[in-house]
Design an enzyme around this catalytic site. Structure first.
Site, PDB file in Angstrom:
ATOM      1  N   CYS A 123     -17.495   1.256 -19.975  1.00  0.00           N
ATOM      2  CA  CYS A 123     -18.887   1.122 -19.154  1.00  0.00           C
ATOM      3  C   CYS A 123     -19.664  -0.353 -19.489  1.00  0.00           C
ATOM      4  O   CYS A 123     -20.364  -0.892 -18.805  1.00  0.00           O
ATOM      5  CB  CYS A 123     -19.699   2.092 -19.496  1.00  0.00           C
ATOM      6  SG  CYS A 123     -18.979   3.806 -18.797  1.00  0.00           S
TER       7      CYS A 123
ATOM      8  N   CYS B 190     -25.233   2.489 -11.535  1.00  0.00           N
ATOM      9  CA  CYS B 190     -24.525   3.928 -11.854  1.00  0.00           C
ATOM     10  C   CYS B 190     -25.494   4.907 -12.287  1.00  0.00           C
ATOM     11  O   CYS B 190     -25.953   4.857 -13.573  1.00  0.00           O
ATOM     12  CB  CYS B 190     -23.256   3.478 -12.856  1.00  0.00           C
ATOM     13  SG  CYS B 190     -22.243   4.995 -13.331  1.00  0.00           S
TER      14      CYS B 190
ATOM     15  N   CYS C 206     -13.373   1.482 -14.603  1.00  0.00           N
ATOM     16  CA  CYS C 206     -13.835   2.782 -14.166  1.00  0.00           C
ATOM     17  C   CYS C 206     -12.771   3.780 -14.118  1.00  0.00           C
ATOM     18  O   CYS C 206     -12.488   4.370 -13.380  1.00  0.00           O
ATOM     19  CB  CYS C 206     -14.665   2.626 -13.061  1.00  0.00           C
ATOM     20  SG  CYS C 206     -15.674   4.268 -12.831  1.00  0.00           S
TER      21      CYS C 206
ATOM     22  N   GLU D  65       0.569  -1.321  -0.031  1.00  0.00           N
ATOM     23  CA  GLU D  65       0.033  -0.063  -0.050  1.00  0.00           C
ATOM     24  C   GLU D  65       0.665   1.289  -0.050  1.00  0.00           C
ATOM     25  O   GLU D  65       0.518   2.247  -0.766  1.00  0.00           O
ATOM     26  CB  GLU D  65      -0.973  -0.147   1.122  1.00  0.00           C
ATOM     27  CG  GLU D  65      -2.161  -1.065   1.081  1.00  0.00           C
ATOM     28  CD  GLU D  65      -3.217  -0.667  -0.040  1.00  0.00           C
ATOM     29  OE1 GLU D  65      -3.039   0.323  -0.454  1.00  0.00           O
ATOM     30  OE2 GLU D  65      -3.564  -1.955  -0.328  1.00  0.00           O
TER      31      GLU D  65
END
Length: 508
Positions: A256, A265, A249, A93
Protein backbone atom coordinates in the site's frame (compact mmCIF):
# COMPACT_ATOMS: atom_id res chain seq x y z
CA UNK A 1 -28.24 13.46 -15.67
CA UNK A 2 -26.01 12.65 -12.71
CA UNK A 3 -23.85 9.52 -12.65
CA UNK A 4 -26.09 7.87 -10.06
CA UNK A 5 -29.26 8.59 -11.98
CA UNK A 6 -27.64 7.41 -15.21
CA UNK A 7 -26.61 4.18 -13.52
CA UNK A 8 -30.15 3.62 -12.28
CA UNK A 9 -31.49 4.35 -15.76
CA UNK A 10 -29.16 1.78 -17.30
CA UNK A 11 -30.35 -0.82 -14.83
CA UNK A 12 -33.97 -0.02 -15.71
CA UNK A 13 -33.31 -0.35 -19.43
CA UNK A 14 -31.61 -3.73 -18.93
CA UNK A 15 -34.66 -5.06 -17.11
CA UNK A 16 -37.03 -3.81 -19.81
CA UNK A 17 -38.54 -0.93 -17.77
CA UNK A 18 -41.62 -0.92 -15.62
CA UNK A 19 -43.76 -2.26 -18.45
CA UNK A 20 -41.57 -5.35 -18.56
CA UNK A 21 -42.00 -5.79 -14.83
CA UNK A 22 -45.80 -5.79 -15.19
CA UNK A 23 -45.63 -8.11 -18.20
CA UNK A 24 -43.69 -10.62 -16.15
CA UNK A 25 -46.44 -10.52 -13.54
CA UNK A 26 -44.23 -9.22 -10.72
CA UNK A 27 -47.03 -6.92 -9.45
CA UNK A 28 -50.74 -7.79 -9.40
CA UNK A 29 -53.07 -5.59 -11.48
CA UNK A 30 -53.83 -2.39 -9.60
CA UNK A 31 -51.05 -2.92 -7.04
CA UNK A 32 -48.23 -0.41 -6.71
CA UNK A 33 -45.04 -1.58 -8.39
CA UNK A 34 -42.25 -2.75 -6.12
CA UNK A 35 -39.79 0.07 -5.43
CA UNK A 36 -36.54 -0.14 -7.38
CA UNK A 37 -33.51 -0.92 -5.24
CA UNK A 38 -31.70 2.20 -4.11
CA UNK A 39 -28.45 2.91 -5.94
CA UNK A 40 -25.35 2.31 -3.85
CA UNK A 41 -23.93 5.31 -1.94
CA UNK A 42 -21.24 7.48 -3.50
CA UNK A 43 -18.61 5.77 -1.38
CA UNK A 44 -18.89 2.78 -3.73
CA UNK A 45 -18.81 4.78 -6.97
CA UNK A 46 -16.53 7.00 -9.02
CA UNK A 47 -18.81 10.00 -9.43
CA UNK A 48 -16.39 12.93 -9.22
CA UNK A 49 -14.91 13.82 -12.66
CA UNK A 50 -11.96 15.57 -11.03
CA UNK A 51 -11.09 12.46 -9.04
CA UNK A 52 -11.37 10.25 -12.12
CA UNK A 53 -9.03 12.55 -14.05
CA UNK A 54 -6.51 12.59 -11.20
CA UNK A 55 -6.70 8.81 -10.82
CA UNK A 56 -5.95 8.32 -14.52
CA UNK A 57 -2.94 10.62 -14.35
CA UNK A 58 -1.49 8.97 -11.24
CA UNK A 59 -1.94 5.45 -12.60
CA UNK A 60 -0.51 6.13 -16.07
CA UNK A 61 2.49 8.00 -14.65
CA UNK A 62 3.24 5.03 -12.41
CA UNK A 63 2.79 2.58 -15.31
CA UNK A 64 5.15 4.50 -17.58
CA UNK A 65 7.79 4.31 -14.88
CA UNK A 66 7.25 0.86 -13.39
CA UNK A 67 5.70 -1.43 -16.03
CA UNK A 68 7.34 -4.79 -16.64
CA UNK A 69 9.07 -5.46 -19.94
CA UNK A 70 6.94 -8.23 -21.47
CA UNK A 71 7.19 -9.61 -25.04
CA UNK A 72 3.52 -9.07 -25.92
CA UNK A 73 3.72 -5.45 -24.82
CA UNK A 74 6.71 -4.95 -27.08
CA UNK A 75 4.83 -6.44 -30.03
CA UNK A 76 1.70 -4.40 -29.30
CA UNK A 77 3.76 -1.22 -29.21
CA UNK A 78 5.90 -1.86 -32.29
CA UNK A 79 3.74 -3.88 -34.72
CA UNK A 80 2.23 -1.59 -37.36
CA UNK A 81 -0.14 -4.11 -38.93
CA UNK A 82 -3.41 -4.00 -36.95
CA UNK A 83 -4.25 -7.68 -37.52
CA UNK A 84 -0.83 -8.94 -36.44
CA UNK A 85 -0.91 -6.59 -33.45
CA UNK A 86 -4.34 -7.86 -32.38
CA UNK A 87 -3.22 -11.46 -32.88
CA UNK A 88 -0.16 -10.91 -30.67
CA UNK A 89 -2.30 -9.43 -27.90
CA UNK A 90 -4.93 -12.13 -28.29
CA UNK A 91 -2.44 -15.00 -27.87
CA UNK A 92 -1.02 -13.41 -24.72
CA UNK A 93 -4.44 -12.85 -23.17
CA UNK A 94 -5.53 -16.44 -23.78
CA UNK A 95 -2.29 -17.82 -22.35
CA UNK A 96 -2.48 -15.54 -19.30
CA UNK A 97 -5.89 -16.86 -18.27
CA UNK A 98 -5.37 -18.75 -15.00
CA UNK A 99 -1.59 -18.76 -15.58
CA UNK A 100 1.22 -16.66 -14.10
CA UNK A 101 3.18 -14.24 -16.27
CA UNK A 102 6.52 -15.90 -15.49
CA UNK A 103 5.21 -19.22 -16.81
CA UNK A 104 3.67 -17.72 -19.93
CA UNK A 105 6.69 -15.82 -21.28
CA UNK A 106 8.57 -18.85 -22.66
CA UNK A 107 5.40 -20.40 -24.09
CA UNK A 108 4.47 -17.10 -25.73
CA UNK A 109 7.88 -16.63 -27.34
CA UNK A 110 7.89 -20.17 -28.73
CA UNK A 111 4.34 -19.78 -30.02
CA UNK A 112 4.98 -16.49 -31.80
CA UNK A 113 8.20 -17.83 -33.29
CA UNK A 114 6.37 -20.87 -34.69
CA UNK A 115 3.12 -19.14 -35.70
CA UNK A 116 3.79 -15.39 -36.06
CA UNK A 117 0.49 -14.75 -37.88
CA UNK A 118 -3.12 -15.88 -37.82
CA UNK A 119 -2.59 -17.55 -41.18
CA UNK A 120 0.30 -19.63 -39.85
CA UNK A 121 -1.73 -20.78 -36.85
CA UNK A 122 -4.72 -21.63 -39.04
CA UNK A 123 -2.55 -24.04 -41.04
CA UNK A 124 -1.23 -25.86 -37.96
CA UNK A 125 -2.68 -29.13 -36.73
CA UNK A 126 -4.34 -29.52 -33.37
CA UNK A 127 -1.62 -32.03 -32.50
CA UNK A 128 1.03 -29.35 -33.01
CA UNK A 129 -0.94 -26.87 -30.93
CA UNK A 130 -1.34 -29.37 -28.09
CA UNK A 131 2.36 -30.22 -28.17
CA UNK A 132 3.38 -26.59 -27.74
CA UNK A 133 0.66 -25.99 -25.14
CA UNK A 134 1.58 -29.06 -23.07
CA UNK A 135 2.29 -28.04 -19.49
CA UNK A 136 0.45 -24.71 -19.74
CA UNK A 137 -2.83 -26.24 -18.52
CA UNK A 138 -6.46 -25.63 -19.51
CA UNK A 139 -5.77 -27.19 -22.91
CA UNK A 140 -9.10 -26.20 -24.42
CA UNK A 141 -7.77 -22.64 -24.59
CA UNK A 142 -5.23 -23.54 -27.25
CA UNK A 143 -7.80 -25.53 -29.19
CA UNK A 144 -10.31 -22.66 -29.24
CA UNK A 145 -7.57 -20.21 -30.19
CA UNK A 146 -6.74 -22.25 -33.26
CA UNK A 147 -10.41 -22.73 -34.14
CA UNK A 148 -10.94 -18.98 -33.98
CA UNK A 149 -7.84 -18.32 -36.10
CA UNK A 150 -9.20 -20.66 -38.79
CA UNK A 151 -12.51 -18.82 -38.66
CA UNK A 152 -10.82 -15.45 -39.14
CA UNK A 153 -8.93 -16.78 -42.15
CA UNK A 154 -11.79 -18.69 -43.77
CA UNK A 155 -14.80 -16.52 -42.92
CA UNK A 156 -13.45 -13.03 -42.20
CA UNK A 157 -10.89 -12.76 -45.01
CA UNK A 158 -8.03 -12.83 -42.51
CA UNK A 159 -9.10 -9.61 -40.80
CA UNK A 160 -9.64 -9.50 -37.06
CA UNK A 161 -12.88 -7.87 -35.83
CA UNK A 162 -12.24 -4.25 -34.89
CA UNK A 163 -14.47 -3.74 -31.82
CA UNK A 164 -14.87 -5.49 -28.49
CA UNK A 165 -18.48 -6.29 -29.35
CA UNK A 166 -17.57 -8.00 -32.64
CA UNK A 167 -14.58 -9.79 -31.16
CA UNK A 168 -16.78 -11.36 -28.50
CA UNK A 169 -19.57 -12.15 -30.93
CA UNK A 170 -17.53 -13.61 -33.79
CA UNK A 171 -14.57 -15.43 -32.21
CA UNK A 172 -15.00 -18.69 -30.25
CA UNK A 173 -13.28 -18.62 -26.88
CA UNK A 174 -13.17 -14.81 -26.74
CA UNK A 175 -15.18 -13.53 -23.80
CA UNK A 176 -15.97 -10.05 -22.56
CA UNK A 177 -12.62 -9.48 -20.86
CA UNK A 178 -10.45 -10.80 -23.71
CA UNK A 179 -12.44 -8.79 -26.25
CA UNK A 180 -12.01 -5.62 -24.21
CA UNK A 181 -8.27 -6.20 -23.81
CA UNK A 182 -7.70 -6.79 -27.54
CA UNK A 183 -9.86 -3.84 -28.60
CA UNK A 184 -8.33 -1.36 -26.16
CA UNK A 185 -4.68 -2.40 -26.54
CA UNK A 186 -4.68 -3.12 -30.29
CA UNK A 187 -7.23 -0.64 -31.65
CA UNK A 188 -7.44 2.06 -28.98
CA UNK A 189 -11.13 1.47 -28.26
CA UNK A 190 -12.11 3.21 -25.01
CA UNK A 191 -13.53 0.16 -23.29
CA UNK A 192 -12.72 -1.14 -19.84
CA UNK A 193 -11.62 -4.61 -18.76
CA UNK A 194 -12.41 -6.64 -15.66
CA UNK A 195 -10.20 -9.55 -14.67
CA UNK A 196 -9.16 -10.89 -11.28
CA UNK A 197 -6.57 -8.16 -10.75
CA UNK A 198 -8.97 -5.39 -11.72
CA UNK A 199 -11.68 -6.82 -9.44
CA UNK A 200 -9.28 -6.70 -6.51
CA UNK A 201 -8.16 -3.11 -7.19
CA UNK A 202 -11.68 -1.76 -7.71
CA UNK A 203 -13.13 -3.57 -4.70
CA UNK A 204 -10.45 -2.10 -2.46
CA UNK A 205 -10.66 1.37 -3.90
CA UNK A 206 -14.41 1.47 -3.27
CA UNK A 207 -14.83 -0.90 -0.28
CA UNK A 208 -16.94 -3.38 -2.21
CA UNK A 209 -17.41 -6.28 0.17
CA UNK A 210 -20.28 -8.13 -1.46
CA UNK A 211 -19.49 -11.41 -3.23
CA UNK A 212 -17.25 -10.24 -6.11
CA UNK A 213 -18.19 -13.23 -8.23
CA UNK A 214 -21.93 -12.50 -8.18
CA UNK A 215 -23.38 -11.24 -11.50
CA UNK A 216 -24.75 -8.04 -9.93
CA UNK A 217 -21.38 -7.05 -8.45
CA UNK A 218 -19.50 -8.01 -11.62
CA UNK A 219 -21.81 -5.78 -13.65
CA UNK A 220 -21.13 -2.86 -11.27
CA UNK A 221 -17.40 -3.43 -11.68
CA UNK A 222 -17.72 -3.35 -15.47
CA UNK A 223 -19.59 -0.03 -15.18
CA UNK A 224 -16.73 1.31 -13.06
CA UNK A 225 -14.04 0.06 -15.43
CA UNK A 226 -15.77 1.66 -18.41
CA UNK A 227 -16.16 4.95 -16.52
CA UNK A 228 -12.51 5.03 -15.43
CA UNK A 229 -10.71 4.01 -18.64
CA UNK A 230 -8.59 6.82 -20.06
CA UNK A 231 -10.00 7.90 -23.41
CA UNK A 232 -6.65 8.89 -24.90
CA UNK A 233 -4.67 5.82 -23.72
CA UNK A 234 -7.23 3.06 -23.09
CA UNK A 235 -4.86 0.16 -23.75
CA UNK A 236 -2.16 1.52 -21.45
CA UNK A 237 -4.71 2.38 -18.77
CA UNK A 238 -6.18 -1.13 -18.77
CA UNK A 239 -2.74 -2.71 -18.66
CA UNK A 240 -1.78 -0.33 -15.85
CA UNK A 241 -4.81 -1.32 -13.78
CA UNK A 242 -4.00 -5.01 -14.27
CA UNK A 243 -0.31 -4.39 -13.58
CA UNK A 244 -1.19 -2.64 -10.33
CA UNK A 245 -3.21 -5.64 -9.20
CA UNK A 246 -0.47 -8.06 -10.22
CA UNK A 247 2.49 -6.29 -8.61
CA UNK A 248 1.27 -3.90 -5.88
CA UNK A 249 -2.38 -4.48 -4.94
CA UNK A 250 -1.75 -8.21 -4.57
CA UNK A 251 -4.08 -10.66 -2.77
CA UNK A 252 -1.94 -10.93 0.38
CA UNK A 253 0.48 -8.39 1.86
CA UNK A 254 -0.25 -5.61 -0.66
CA UNK A 255 2.34 -2.84 -0.96
CA UNK A 256 0.00 0.00 0.00
CA UNK A 257 2.87 2.39 0.67
CA UNK A 258 3.98 2.10 -2.97
CA UNK A 259 0.51 2.35 -4.49
CA UNK A 260 -0.01 5.31 -6.85
CA UNK A 261 -3.75 5.24 -6.08
CA UNK A 262 -3.60 5.15 -2.28
CA UNK A 263 -5.19 8.59 -2.01
CA UNK A 264 -8.19 7.24 -3.96
CA UNK A 265 -8.48 4.03 -1.92
CA UNK A 266 -11.50 3.79 0.38
CA UNK A 267 -10.17 0.57 1.91
CA UNK A 268 -7.01 2.38 2.98
CA UNK A 269 -9.16 5.15 4.45
CA UNK A 270 -11.13 2.55 6.35
CA UNK A 271 -7.92 1.11 7.80
CA UNK A 272 -6.82 4.56 8.98
CA UNK A 273 -10.22 5.23 10.58
CA UNK A 274 -10.25 1.89 12.34
CA UNK A 275 -6.79 2.57 13.75
CA UNK A 276 -7.88 6.02 14.93
CA UNK A 277 -10.99 4.55 16.51
CA UNK A 278 -8.96 1.85 18.29
CA UNK A 279 -6.56 4.51 19.59
CA UNK A 280 -9.36 6.70 20.92
CA UNK A 281 -11.05 3.72 22.52
CA UNK A 282 -7.79 2.79 24.23
CA UNK A 283 -7.69 6.21 25.89
CA UNK A 284 -11.37 6.14 26.79
CA UNK A 285 -12.42 8.79 24.29
CA UNK A 286 -15.79 8.97 22.58
CA UNK A 287 -16.28 7.11 19.28
CA UNK A 288 -15.78 9.36 16.21
CA UNK A 289 -18.75 10.69 14.28
CA UNK A 290 -19.44 8.82 11.05
CA UNK A 291 -17.94 10.34 7.92
CA UNK A 292 -20.39 11.53 5.29
CA UNK A 293 -18.87 8.97 2.91
CA UNK A 294 -19.44 6.06 5.27
CA UNK A 295 -22.02 3.60 4.01
CA UNK A 296 -24.84 3.56 6.55
CA UNK A 297 -27.49 2.38 4.10
CA UNK A 298 -29.14 -0.79 5.33
CA UNK A 299 -29.07 -3.62 2.82
CA UNK A 300 -26.47 -1.95 0.59
CA UNK A 301 -25.85 -4.34 -2.34
CA UNK A 302 -22.10 -3.65 -2.34
CA UNK A 303 -21.29 -3.80 1.38
CA UNK A 304 -20.12 -6.95 3.17
CA UNK A 305 -22.90 -9.00 4.76
CA UNK A 306 -23.73 -8.04 8.33
CA UNK A 307 -22.57 -11.52 9.37
CA UNK A 308 -19.03 -10.73 8.15
CA UNK A 309 -17.82 -7.72 10.14
CA UNK A 310 -14.59 -5.86 9.51
CA UNK A 311 -11.50 -7.84 10.54
CA UNK A 312 -8.83 -5.41 11.71
CA UNK A 313 -6.09 -8.01 11.27
CA UNK A 314 -6.77 -8.14 7.52
CA UNK A 315 -6.63 -4.42 6.74
CA UNK A 316 -7.32 -3.68 3.08
CA UNK A 317 -7.39 -7.40 2.34
CA UNK A 318 -10.89 -7.43 3.83
CA UNK A 319 -11.70 -6.69 0.19
CA UNK A 320 -12.64 -8.31 -2.09
CA UNK A 321 -14.74 -11.07 -0.61
CA UNK A 322 -15.67 -14.17 -2.53
CA UNK A 323 -18.10 -16.97 -2.02
CA UNK A 324 -16.52 -20.09 -0.52
CA UNK A 325 -15.00 -22.28 -3.20
CA UNK A 326 -16.48 -25.66 -3.87
CA UNK A 327 -14.30 -28.53 -2.79
CA UNK A 328 -12.69 -30.24 -5.79
CA UNK A 329 -14.14 -33.55 -6.85
CA UNK A 330 -12.04 -36.55 -5.76
CA UNK A 331 -11.21 -39.02 -8.53
CA UNK A 332 -8.97 -42.08 -8.88
CA UNK A 333 -7.59 -43.40 -12.16
CA UNK A 334 -5.58 -46.54 -12.87
CA UNK A 335 -2.81 -45.96 -15.38
CA UNK A 336 -0.14 -48.30 -16.71
CA UNK A 337 3.28 -47.53 -18.12
CA UNK A 338 3.44 -50.17 -20.86
CA UNK A 339 6.95 -50.54 -22.25
CA UNK A 340 8.90 -52.66 -24.75
CA UNK A 341 12.27 -52.73 -26.46
CA UNK A 342 12.05 -51.19 -29.92
CA UNK A 343 13.73 -52.52 -33.05
CA UNK A 344 16.94 -50.61 -32.22
CA UNK A 345 16.96 -51.64 -28.58
CA UNK A 346 15.63 -48.34 -27.24
CA UNK A 347 12.95 -48.47 -24.57
CA UNK A 348 9.55 -47.42 -25.94
CA UNK A 349 6.30 -46.53 -24.19
CA UNK A 350 2.72 -47.03 -25.35
CA UNK A 351 0.67 -43.83 -25.36
CA UNK A 352 -2.94 -43.41 -26.42
CA UNK A 353 -4.95 -40.32 -27.32
CA UNK A 354 -7.75 -39.01 -25.13
CA UNK A 355 -11.19 -38.18 -26.58
CA UNK A 356 -11.56 -34.90 -28.48
CA UNK A 357 -13.78 -33.39 -25.78
CA UNK A 358 -13.75 -33.22 -22.01
CA UNK A 359 -10.82 -33.02 -19.61
CA UNK A 360 -7.40 -32.90 -21.35
CA UNK A 361 -9.14 -33.31 -24.71
CA UNK A 362 -6.92 -34.67 -27.50
CA UNK A 363 -3.84 -35.11 -25.30
CA UNK A 364 -1.81 -38.32 -25.13
CA UNK A 365 -1.46 -40.48 -22.03
CA UNK A 366 -0.50 -43.92 -20.80
CA UNK A 367 -3.43 -46.37 -21.03
CA UNK A 368 -5.74 -45.34 -18.19
CA UNK A 369 -9.25 -45.83 -16.91
CA UNK A 370 -11.31 -44.29 -14.07
CA UNK A 371 -11.67 -46.34 -10.90
CA UNK A 372 -14.79 -46.60 -8.79
CA UNK A 373 -14.34 -45.32 -5.25
CA UNK A 374 -13.47 -48.00 -2.71
CA UNK A 375 -12.27 -50.53 -5.29
CA UNK A 376 -9.89 -53.04 -3.73
CA UNK A 377 -6.33 -53.34 -5.04
CA UNK A 378 -6.88 -56.81 -6.46
CA UNK A 379 -9.94 -55.65 -8.38
CA UNK A 380 -8.06 -52.59 -9.63
CA UNK A 381 -5.49 -54.88 -11.22
CA UNK A 382 -8.18 -56.97 -12.87
CA UNK A 383 -10.06 -54.09 -14.49
CA UNK A 384 -6.78 -52.53 -15.62
CA UNK A 385 -5.58 -55.86 -17.09
CA UNK A 386 -8.85 -56.16 -19.07
CA UNK A 387 -8.43 -52.60 -20.30
CA UNK A 388 -4.84 -53.24 -21.40
CA UNK A 389 -5.81 -56.36 -23.31
CA UNK A 390 -7.87 -54.22 -25.66
CA UNK A 391 -4.82 -52.10 -26.46
CA UNK A 392 -2.18 -54.83 -26.70
CA UNK A 393 -4.33 -57.46 -28.44
CA UNK A 394 -3.10 -60.19 -26.09
CA UNK A 395 -4.18 -61.49 -22.68
CA UNK A 396 -2.72 -59.54 -19.77
CA UNK A 397 -2.46 -61.29 -16.41
CA UNK A 398 -3.45 -59.09 -13.49
CA UNK A 399 -0.55 -60.56 -11.52
CA UNK A 400 1.88 -59.38 -14.17
CA UNK A 401 1.12 -55.73 -13.43
CA UNK A 402 3.76 -54.20 -11.25
CA UNK A 403 2.59 -51.58 -8.74
CA UNK A 404 4.63 -48.36 -8.88
CA UNK A 405 2.76 -46.10 -6.48
CA UNK A 406 0.25 -43.27 -6.45
CA UNK A 407 0.70 -39.90 -8.14
CA UNK A 408 -1.50 -36.98 -7.10
CA UNK A 409 -2.30 -34.15 -9.49
CA UNK A 410 -4.62 -31.24 -8.68
CA UNK A 411 -6.73 -29.84 -11.50
CA UNK A 412 -8.80 -26.71 -10.91
CA UNK A 413 -11.89 -28.74 -10.01
CA UNK A 414 -10.58 -32.30 -9.57
CA UNK A 415 -8.27 -33.85 -6.97
CA UNK A 416 -6.92 -36.65 -9.16
CA UNK A 417 -4.98 -39.66 -7.89
CA UNK A 418 -3.28 -41.89 -10.47
CA UNK A 419 -2.71 -45.45 -9.28
CA UNK A 420 0.35 -46.33 -11.35
CA UNK A 421 1.39 -49.77 -12.59
CA UNK A 422 3.93 -50.89 -15.16
CA UNK A 423 4.00 -53.73 -17.68
CA UNK A 424 6.88 -54.88 -19.88
CA UNK A 425 6.05 -56.60 -23.17
CA UNK A 426 8.20 -58.85 -25.35
CA UNK A 427 8.25 -58.85 -29.13
CA UNK A 428 6.02 -57.04 -31.57
CA UNK A 429 2.66 -55.73 -30.43
CA UNK A 430 0.08 -54.91 -33.07
CA UNK A 431 -2.09 -51.98 -31.99
CA UNK A 432 -5.76 -52.09 -32.96
CA UNK A 433 -6.46 -49.22 -35.39
CA UNK A 434 -10.19 -49.42 -34.56
CA UNK A 435 -9.46 -48.02 -31.11
CA UNK A 436 -8.44 -44.44 -30.35
CA UNK A 437 -5.10 -43.42 -31.88
CA UNK A 438 -2.13 -45.03 -30.16
CA UNK A 439 1.61 -45.26 -30.78
CA UNK A 440 4.94 -46.32 -29.36
CA UNK A 441 7.34 -43.53 -28.42
CA UNK A 442 10.80 -43.24 -26.97
CA UNK A 443 11.31 -41.19 -23.81
CA UNK A 444 12.47 -38.24 -25.89
CA UNK A 445 9.42 -38.53 -28.16
CA UNK A 446 7.18 -38.83 -25.12
CA UNK A 447 8.34 -35.49 -23.73
CA UNK A 448 7.98 -33.88 -27.17
CA UNK A 449 4.41 -35.15 -27.52
CA UNK A 450 1.24 -33.43 -26.34
CA UNK A 451 1.17 -35.09 -22.93
CA UNK A 452 -0.14 -33.53 -19.73
CA UNK A 453 1.96 -32.59 -16.73
CA UNK A 454 0.21 -35.38 -14.83
CA UNK A 455 1.52 -38.02 -17.27
CA UNK A 456 5.03 -36.61 -16.96
CA UNK A 457 4.71 -37.09 -13.21
CA UNK A 458 3.62 -40.69 -13.80
CA UNK A 459 6.66 -41.44 -15.96
CA UNK A 460 8.94 -39.75 -13.44
CA UNK A 461 7.57 -41.96 -10.66
CA UNK A 462 8.16 -45.04 -12.83
CA UNK A 463 11.74 -44.02 -13.65
CA UNK A 464 12.45 -43.15 -10.02
CA UNK A 465 11.51 -46.62 -8.86
CA UNK A 466 13.56 -48.23 -11.61
CA UNK A 467 16.55 -46.11 -10.63
CA UNK A 468 16.22 -47.00 -6.96
CA UNK A 469 16.10 -50.72 -7.74
CA UNK A 470 19.14 -50.64 -10.02
CA UNK A 471 21.34 -48.30 -7.97
CA UNK A 472 24.13 -49.59 -5.68
CA UNK A 473 23.53 -49.96 -1.98
CA UNK A 474 20.14 -51.67 -2.18
CA UNK A 475 21.35 -54.88 -0.61
CA UNK A 476 19.89 -58.20 -1.66
CA UNK A 477 17.44 -56.61 -4.08
CA UNK A 478 20.36 -55.19 -6.08
CA UNK A 479 22.18 -58.53 -6.07
CA UNK A 480 19.15 -60.45 -7.28
CA UNK A 481 18.70 -57.94 -10.11
CA UNK A 482 22.31 -58.30 -11.18
CA UNK A 483 22.13 -62.09 -11.14
CA UNK A 484 18.98 -62.22 -13.22
CA UNK A 485 20.44 -59.85 -15.73
CA UNK A 486 23.55 -61.93 -16.17
CA UNK A 487 21.64 -65.18 -16.60
CA UNK A 488 18.92 -64.06 -18.97
CA UNK A 489 20.02 -60.96 -20.87
CA UNK A 490 22.61 -60.37 -23.55
CA UNK A 491 22.26 -56.61 -23.16
CA UNK A 492 23.48 -55.26 -19.81
CA UNK A 493 21.03 -52.82 -18.29
CA UNK A 494 17.98 -54.29 -20.05
CA UNK A 495 14.93 -54.53 -17.82
CA UNK A 496 13.42 -58.01 -17.85
CA UNK A 497 9.79 -58.56 -18.71
CA UNK A 498 7.64 -60.96 -16.72
CA UNK A 499 7.69 -63.43 -19.61
CA UNK A 500 11.49 -63.34 -19.84
CA UNK A 501 11.76 -63.78 -16.10
CA UNK A 502 9.63 -66.96 -16.19
CA UNK A 503 11.37 -68.43 -19.25
CA UNK A 504 13.64 -71.37 -18.46
CA UNK A 505 17.36 -70.51 -18.73
CA UNK A 506 19.20 -71.77 -21.77
CA UNK A 507 21.62 -74.64 -21.18
CA UNK A 508 25.27 -73.72 -21.72
Amino acid sequence: MSHLRATAARGLRRSGGRGALRRKGASPRGAAPAPAPAPPPSRHLFSDPAEIEALRGHLLAWYDKCKRDLPWRTLAATELDADRRAYAVWVSEIMLQQTQVATVIDYYNRWMQKWPTLQALAQASLEEVNELWAGLGYYSRGKRLQEAARKVVSELAGQMPRTAEDLQKLLPGVGRYTAGAIASISYGQATGVVDGNVIRVLCRMRCIGADSSSPAVVERLWDMANALVDRSRPGDFNQALMELGATVCVPKAPLCGECPLKQHCQAQRRVEKELAFASQKLFGKRAPVSDVEDCDVGGCPLCPPATEPWDSSLGVTNFPRKAAKKQPRVARTATCVVERRGCHGALEYLIVQRPSSGLLAGLWEFPSLPLAQGLQEEKQREVLADHLQAWTGRPVAAGGLRFIGEVVHIFSHIHQTYVVYSLSLDGDVTLDPALSPSRWVTEEEFHASAVSTAMKKVLKAHEKQRGEESSPGKGSKRKRGAKLQGANSTCPGTQLSLRAFLRAPKSP
